[in-house]
Enzyme design. Structure first.
Site, PDB file in Angstrom:
ATOM      1  N   ARG A 199       5.382 -18.023   2.361  1.00  0.00           N
ATOM      2  CA  ARG A 199       5.491 -18.487   3.759  1.00  0.00           C
ATOM      3  C   ARG A 199       4.126 -18.990   4.188  1.00  0.00           C
ATOM      4  NH1 ARG A 199       4.451 -13.033   3.712  1.00  0.00           N
ATOM      5  NH2 ARG A 199       2.608 -12.440   4.894  1.00  0.00           N
ATOM      6  N   HIS A 222     -10.000  -8.458  -0.842  1.00  0.00           N
ATOM      7  CA  HIS A 222      -8.717  -9.148  -0.805  1.00  0.00           C
ATOM      8  C   HIS A 222      -9.038 -10.622  -0.607  1.00  0.00           C
ATOM      9  CE1 HIS A 222      -4.479  -9.788   0.860  1.00  0.00           C
ATOM     10  NE2 HIS A 222      -5.089 -10.943   0.982  1.00  0.00           N
ATOM     11  N   GLY A 241       0.816  -1.223   0.000  1.00  0.00           N
ATOM     12  CA  GLY A 241       0.000   0.000   0.000  1.00  0.00           C
ATOM     13  C   GLY A 241       0.839   1.259   0.000  1.00  0.00           C
ATOM     14  N   GLU A 280      -2.257 -13.895  -3.545  1.00  0.00           N
ATOM     15  CA  GLU A 280      -3.247 -12.864  -3.198  1.00  0.00           C
ATOM     16  C   GLU A 280      -3.849 -12.265  -4.464  1.00  0.00           C
ATOM     17  OE1 GLU A 280      -1.329  -9.930  -0.825  1.00  0.00           O
ATOM     18  OE2 GLU A 280      -1.312 -11.175   0.979  1.00  0.00           O
TER      19      GLU A 280
END
Ligand code: MV4
Length: 664
Positions: free
Chosen positions: A292, A208, A165, A275
């Site tokens: 991860r 998201h 962001g 994502e």
């Protein structure tokens, strides 16, 4: 399978990995900094090795110390958890060079995903959908403007070297493009040392949605469905859930396959998360890939019935994935709430303090608590102030949400400020139950979420006063029991007056507010009166359980006392308060003390070194337990030295000021 693994992390994730290792019969080795000498993960592990001072840069981020600990203990593999070195390609390489298995992806996969722009180019080549935009080398303003005009406004300017962001700027029309680009470039240059920009179509209400992927060394790759993590605050996830509400099976499969394609494109191994931004028309776009195990992985475990750490261990040990895609199913719905020691009323300032009282909700098939702390532990200023992750599951979203609300109410913490009330208010917004989600949710519902809680709820105040009165009675009883005349009326604590009803006055400190209350003893109850109204109250104390009757309404609530005052927990929320009279006594006792009365934050420094001060002048103000504590000059004299500045976190007892009384 490994016989012994080292966990290169701390807190809840270290405890969580140790739990799975133990279940699989694998010996666990913890590492700890000096600040974590008595931490839960150290006591849970079979062995533990010190790795240095508290600051992460001197301990948990020191690859050579961690590898040396693994070699010293004979650990065959290292689990990095999340954060710290979990996405450090050089650490993964160093492990391999030391002959120790890194439980995670290959170094080159970590490196490939480390650059946001390189990741996007890799995904584009693999056919994974990207947000429509321009990611080219030509950074001439005219070229960028042409791209913006072609895709239509609003557009988003993003610093290529940015992420999370940072360095993003929305441009709503062509006229402001030039100025916005110049400003975005300046910011990117100063933040990242690189002013390269990409221009994307701006999605105004994206969600998201991330896909959990898993790849083994036998060319198998699956997705374990999705998590919706739209509830974020300043790009920090707050509430996560699985599956994403309202996501159709078709879109789920499309996103899952795209995520697997992305993982295969970089030769992935182990657990990974891809994502996406999900637009209102169900189109989805690659954002980034995390190499991860994510903080929020438990919600995926709850709906699939799989232990993702076990999968990590098996894959790292060379075994194939435990299940194939067609053996994976979604069952029910899960939420995760991140419980933090932070003050939502002070822009989420990290809170310090001791967990004087810590009572998580009872665990069950529906409620899971992943934590790395116990009652009595202090929240360290050196690390993320996470207290726990609260995970709930039920057959459907609505039931799971009801469980989450109850579990948050049952999460009883006193001694430090937490975000529990904020979380409860957040999930209580009707739009949340309606699953009207997008990344702007918290900002859009700010009024309902940050509403100043009615901390002067008459019932809560009456319970607090009743608790203080009963404590006084018990204390008086204890004194009477040891006196030569136990039945003397002088031992009464019910405000006995000659020929008048017994009456006492109390002053409650609730936050920064002082509330005056009168309590009149009347038969078997008290009449409690304040500006909030009057209540007939009676009851009894049984340890930390207050059995109360307020105007005939009977309930049992949890109460506790600690060095910050008192706390009571009801189904309608918690109330933290002080008996102002007692606080005044404390103040007198500590008067002249130039040390911090308890853990807190310096919120004002009113003097400079060398300044003269008169007795009683405020030198410095601390904020702790939502209250302000003034540190005053103990005499006329000179401020010789200040040890803290505004914004500093201080531990209880820390010396704040060196003061030289005049005439010394
Ligand atoms: C966007 C976007 C809208 N349109 N890109 C924020 C950080 C980085 N993960 C990408 N982010 C966004 N990219 C386009 N073209 C909105 C966001 C965004 C966001 C994304 C995911 C989770 C939370 C977010 C909060 C604010 C903005």
């Amino acid at each position: 399978m490994f016989e012994k693994i080292l966990i290169a992390n701390r807190g809840e994730i270290a405890c969580r990995v140790i739990r799975t290792a133990r279940r699989l019969g694998i010996h666990s080795v913890a590492v700890y900094s000096e600040a974590d000498r008595h931490a839960l993960h150290v006591t849970m592990a079979d062995e533990a090795v010190p790795i240095g001072p508290a600051p992460a840069r001197d301990s948990y981020l020191c690859a050579d110390k961690i590898i040396a600990a693994a070699q010293r203990t004979g650990a065959q593999a290292i689990h990095p958890g999340y954060g710290f070195l979990s996405e450090n390609a050089a650490f993964a390489t160093a492990c391999a060079e030391a002959g120790i298995t890194f439980i995670g992806p290959p170094p080159q996969a970590i490196a490939a995903m480390g650059s946001k722009s390189a990741a996007k180019r890799l995904m584009e080549a693999a056919g994974v959908p990207l947000v429509p935009g321009y990611h080219g080398e030509d950074q001439d303003e005219a070229r960028l403007k042409q791209a913006a005009d072609a895709m239509g406004y609003p557009v988003l300017l993003k610093a290529t070297a940015g992420g999370g962001g940072k360095g993003m700027r929305v441009v709503t029309d062509a006229a402001e493009f030039g100025e916005a680009l110049a400003a975005a470039r300046r910011e990117a240059q100063s933040s990242f040392g690189n002013d390269a920009m990409l221009v994307e179509k701006y999605l105004t209400r994206p969600r998201h949605v991330e896909i959990q992927v898993f790849c083994d060394g036998h060319d198998n790759a699956v997705y374990l469905f999705e998590r919706d993590c739209s509830l974020q605050r300043r790009h920090q996830k707050v509430i996560e859930e699985a599956p994403a509400p309202g996501l159709s099976p078709v879109v789920r499969a499309q996103m899952g396959e795209a995520a697997v394609t992305a993982a295969r494109a970089i030769g992935y191994r182990g657990a990974g998360t891809v994502e996406f931004l999900l637009d209102t028309d169900d189109s989805f776009y690659f954002m980034e890939m995390n190499t991860r195990l994510q903080v929020e992985h438990p919600v995926t475990e709850m709906i699939t019935g799989q232990d993702l750490v076990e999968w990590q261990l098996r894959v790292a040990a060379g075994e194939p994935l435990p299940l194939a895609q067609d053996q994976l199913e979604i069952h029910g719905h899960a939420f995760e709430a991140r419980i933090y020691a932070e003050d939502a009323d002070q822009d989420f300032l990290p809170a310090t303090g001791t967990l004087a009282f810590l009572q998580p909700p009872e665990e069950s098939a529906h409620v899971r608590v992943d934590t790395g702390v116990l009652q009595g532990d202090s929240i360290s200023v050196h690390y993320d102030p996470m207290i726990a992750k609260l995970i709930v599951w039920d057959e459907d979203r609505d039931r799971a949400l009801t469980r989450l609300a109850r579990a948050l109410r049952d999460y009883r913490i006193a001694g430090t400020t937490t975000n529990v009330e904020f979380l409860y208010n957040l999930i209580s917004v009707p739009a949340f139950r309606a699953a009207d989600l997008d990344t702007g949710f918290i900002e859009r519902h700010r009024e309902q979420i940050f509403r100043s809680r009615d901390s002067e709820d008459p019932a809560l105040v009456a319970l607090a006063v009743l608790y203080l009165l009963l404590r006084r009675e018990l204390a008086a009883g204890d004194i009477a029991a040891t006196s030569l005349d136990p039945w003397s009326p002088w031992h009464s604590a019910r405000g006995w007056r000659c020929n008048e009803p017994g009456r006492q006055e109390l002053r409650l400190m609730i936050g920064a507010r002082e509330l005056c209350v009168a309590a009149t003893a009347a038969g078997d109850h008290y009449l409690i009166e304040s500006e909030l109204g009057q209540t007939q109250a009676s009851g009894g104390l049984d340890g930390e359980c207050l059995h109360a009757s307020l105007d005939g309404h009977r309930q049992a609530v949890t109460v506790t006392s600690h060095d910050g005052g008192h706390s009571l927990f009801t189904r309608d929320g918690a109330l933290h308060f002080q008996d102002a009279a007692a606080a005044a006594v404390d103040e007198e006792e500590t008067e002249g003390a130039l040390t911090a009365p308890m853990n807190g934050t310096v919120i004002a420094v009113r003097v400079a070194p060398g300044a003269t001060a008169a007795k009683g002048d405020v030198l410095l103000v601390l904020e702790a337990m939502k209250m302000e504590h003034s540190i005053r000059a103990p005499a006329d004299g000179v401020v010789a030295e200040l040890f803290y500045a505004e914004g500093d976190l201080v531990d209880g007892g820390a010396e704040l000021v060196r003061f030289e009384p005049a005439g010394d």
